[in-house]
Design a protein around this motif. Structure first.
Motif, short mmCIF file in Angstrom:
data_model
loop_
_atom_site.label_atom_id
_atom_site.label_comp_id
_atom_site.label_asym_id
_atom_site.label_seq_id
_atom_site.Cartn_x
_atom_site.Cartn_y
_atom_site.Cartn_z
N ASP A 44 -3.90 3.42 -6.22
CA ASP A 44 -5.32 2.98 -6.04
C ASP A 44 -5.62 3.27 -7.43
N ASP A 156 -7.79 4.01 0.49
CA ASP A 156 -8.98 4.21 1.13
C ASP A 156 -10.07 3.04 1.27
N ASP A 189 -14.05 -1.76 -0.30
CA ASP A 189 -12.97 -1.44 -1.70
C ASP A 189 -11.84 -2.43 -1.40
#
Ligand SMILES: [Mn+2]
Length: 199
Positions: A44, A156, A189
């Motif tokens: 990420d 996340d 996200d």
């Protein structure tokens, strides 16, 4: 984007969506399955968009080029690779089908959970932070697994309540993916998950 890889030892399904309104995803993953092992890397990139993608894509291509290395070596190579880039959280999973064991290492907020048919629940803790080429500690651990174990690795962008129950209920990687569908709609996200089942 959905990528599936099936052989007699493992079924995997990877799912990825960029943050709403973005065309470029800041998460990247790489999965390779052979007769004897599976390797899976998820990164990420810090922030979102192109700059995030530059860091995470560097991790997936590095692991692709060095897939036969051990997990701890790969983590060190990943860290070096991110020098002078924005940085990324990184998780690497390598499963050895013959010894029925897996090795996992993670720096940052990517989560991993494995749930065995006997109820055994393995949740290796990551090291906090992210890789950016600075001196870094790692926690690389090896565990054995039961046939039929299911696992998930996710960034996340996916927020999951009751992950244990979800892994317990899902009868296949497609079934797990269907159950995750509603949570992917609520993302704020970039979002990536990889679900798998070991045989
Ligand atoms: Mn993220």
């Amino acid at each position: 984007m959905i990528v599936k890889e099936f052989n007699e030892h493992v079924h995997t399904l990877a799912f990825q969506l960029p943050k709403e309104g973005k065309s470029c995803c800041g998460d990247s993953f790489y999965i390779k399955t052979t007769e004897s092992f599976m390797i899976c890397a998820l990164a990420d990139g810090l922030g979102s968009g192109e700059g995030a993608n530059e860091s995470s894509a560097a991790i997936s291509s590095l692991v692709e080029q060095n897939y036969d290395e051990d997990v701890d070596v790969l983590m060190q190579l990943c860290n070096k690779e991110l020098k002078d880039k924005r940085g990324a959280t990184v998780s690497i999973l390598k499963v050895d089908f013959h010894s029925k064991s897996f090795t996992y290492s993670s720096v940052g907020n990517i989560r991993f959970m494995l749930y065995g048919p006997s109820g055994a629940f393995i949740y290796p803790l990551p090291i906090l932070g992210y890789l950016s080429g600075k001196p870094q500690k790692y926690r690389t651990q090896t565990y054995s697994y039961e046939i039929g174990s299911k696992f998930i690795i996710y960034t996340d962008g996916l927020v999951l309540p009751g992950i244990k129950a979800l892994l317990n209920k899902g009868n296949s990687v497609e079934d797990l993916s269907r159950q995750l569908d509603i949570y992917t709609k609520k993302r704020t996200d970039d979002l990536t998950y990889i679900v798998g089942q070991l045989f």
